[in-house]
Design a protein around this motif. Sequence first.
Motif, PDB file in Angstrom:
ATOM      1  N   SER A 197     -15.368  -5.568  -2.906  1.00 46.26           N
ATOM      2  CA  SER A 197     -14.000  -5.618  -2.396  1.00 46.26           C
ATOM      3  C   SER A 197     -13.384  -4.228  -2.309  1.00 46.26           C
ATOM      4  O   SER A 197     -13.870  -3.269  -2.918  1.00 46.26           O
ATOM      5  CB  SER A 197     -13.129  -6.520  -3.277  1.00 46.26           C
ATOM      6  OG  SER A 197     -12.930  -5.937  -4.556  1.00 46.26           O
ATOM      7  N   TYR A 198     -12.285  -4.168  -1.547  1.00 51.05           N
ATOM      8  CA  TYR A 198     -11.524  -2.931  -1.360  1.00 51.05           C
ATOM      9  C   TYR A 198     -10.061  -3.208  -1.679  1.00 51.05           C
ATOM     10  O   TYR A 198      -9.537  -4.286  -1.354  1.00 51.05           O
ATOM     11  CB  TYR A 198     -11.661  -2.427   0.076  1.00 51.05           C
ATOM     12  CG  TYR A 198     -10.768  -1.251   0.395  1.00 51.05           C
ATOM     13  CD1 TYR A 198     -11.057   0.016  -0.108  1.00 51.05           C
ATOM     14  CD2 TYR A 198      -9.630  -1.413   1.182  1.00 51.05           C
ATOM     15  CE1 TYR A 198     -10.230   1.094   0.167  1.00 51.05           C
ATOM     16  CE2 TYR A 198      -8.804  -0.342   1.469  1.00 51.05           C
ATOM     17  CZ  TYR A 198      -9.106   0.912   0.957  1.00 51.05           C
ATOM     18  OH  TYR A 198      -8.286   1.975   1.221  1.00 51.05           O
ATOM     19  N   PRO A 222      -7.708  -8.259  -3.398  1.00 54.99           N
ATOM     20  CA  PRO A 222      -8.348  -7.232  -2.563  1.00 54.99           C
ATOM     21  C   PRO A 222      -9.137  -7.843  -1.412  1.00 54.99           C
ATOM     22  O   PRO A 222      -9.424  -9.040  -1.394  1.00 54.99           O
ATOM     23  CB  PRO A 222      -9.278  -6.514  -3.550  1.00 54.99           C
ATOM     24  CG  PRO A 222      -9.560  -7.512  -4.617  1.00 54.99           C
ATOM     25  CD  PRO A 222      -8.307  -8.330  -4.749  1.00 54.99           C
ATOM     26  N   GLY A 275     -12.950   1.209  -3.266  1.00 56.97           N
ATOM     27  CA  GLY A 275     -13.814   0.077  -2.983  1.00 56.97           C
ATOM     28  C   GLY A 275     -14.889  -0.040  -4.046  1.00 56.97           C
ATOM     29  O   GLY A 275     -15.430   0.970  -4.507  1.00 56.97           O
ATOM     30  N   SER A 317      -9.746  -2.727  -7.093  1.00 55.90           N
ATOM     31  CA  SER A 317     -10.954  -3.256  -6.450  1.00 55.90           C
ATOM     32  C   SER A 317     -11.828  -3.925  -7.510  1.00 55.90           C
ATOM     33  O   SER A 317     -11.861  -3.492  -8.664  1.00 55.90           O
ATOM     34  CB  SER A 317     -11.729  -2.148  -5.742  1.00 55.90           C
ATOM     35  OG  SER A 317     -12.129  -1.145  -6.653  1.00 55.90           O
TER      36      SER A 317
END
Length: 274
Positions: free
Chosen positions: A228-229, A206, A268, A245
């Motif tokens: 993170s996404y 990610p 996310g 994520s």
Amino acid sequence: MHRIKIPFLRRSGVFILFLFLVISSTLAHAKTLHYRLHPIWTRSFTPQIVDLNGDGTDELVIVHGSQIDVQDWKLRYFYHSFKIDLTVPFNIRAIPGASLDSVTFFLTFRKADTIFVKFLPPTRLTRGKAIPESLLQDFYFFVRSPKTLPSNFYQSIGYLGNYQNNHGHRNWLFRFNTAWDKWGKRGLLAATIHPPKILWHYFSGPQIFHVVLDDLNGDGNKEIILSSYAPANGVKGRDTRDNKSYIFVLNSEGKEIWKRSLGTYWTGSYATVG
């Protein structure tokens, strides 16, 4: 002889005299102007405040695209958009330098199948003059995978922050990212910038978009907490994919302490500490 009457001119003369007296009186009693509003920039930017010319007074460094503007404390430009002799388009940004009150510029540009990342410490040439490419310091580069179409080749890198590791050395953190290229790279790297040197990488599936530095376990050393996404582009990194994520926690040397998956694709995971 007949007199010619011009009542309009008489009235105009009286009005002009009255206007002159009003303006004179206003100017005579006007207070001193203590400040003035200046237009600084016409788009949204995050300026950096540093003493760029070593005179003991801070300046504003404003970066947008390939242009660097520097203004003094009276908001006057004392140099504007210094030139770099590159034959290809480039992007330039200002990041904190090695000392508390300093700045370093870093550039990214593409030539053929390679994206280059270079550093440029301020020199006398960064005061409105031309800088040859030979003065740019090598930092990092990305090479297109043979499996990636040239139109899909994209890599970006951005500054996240800096911290002091367990040995008392200051490290700079950068995230790197790709888009639709499943063979591209995502993750985090730590480096020194004077001289430029990569210390460690942490690869992820990610996209890393946020970092927090805090002592989570009370040992006196700060951990690196990453948010993170998951864009679901098919990118892999270490033992993660970008269809989930994560929250990642690393020690100051880039070693993974733990990670948690908190969402599926197009989500996310954002970490706060407190």
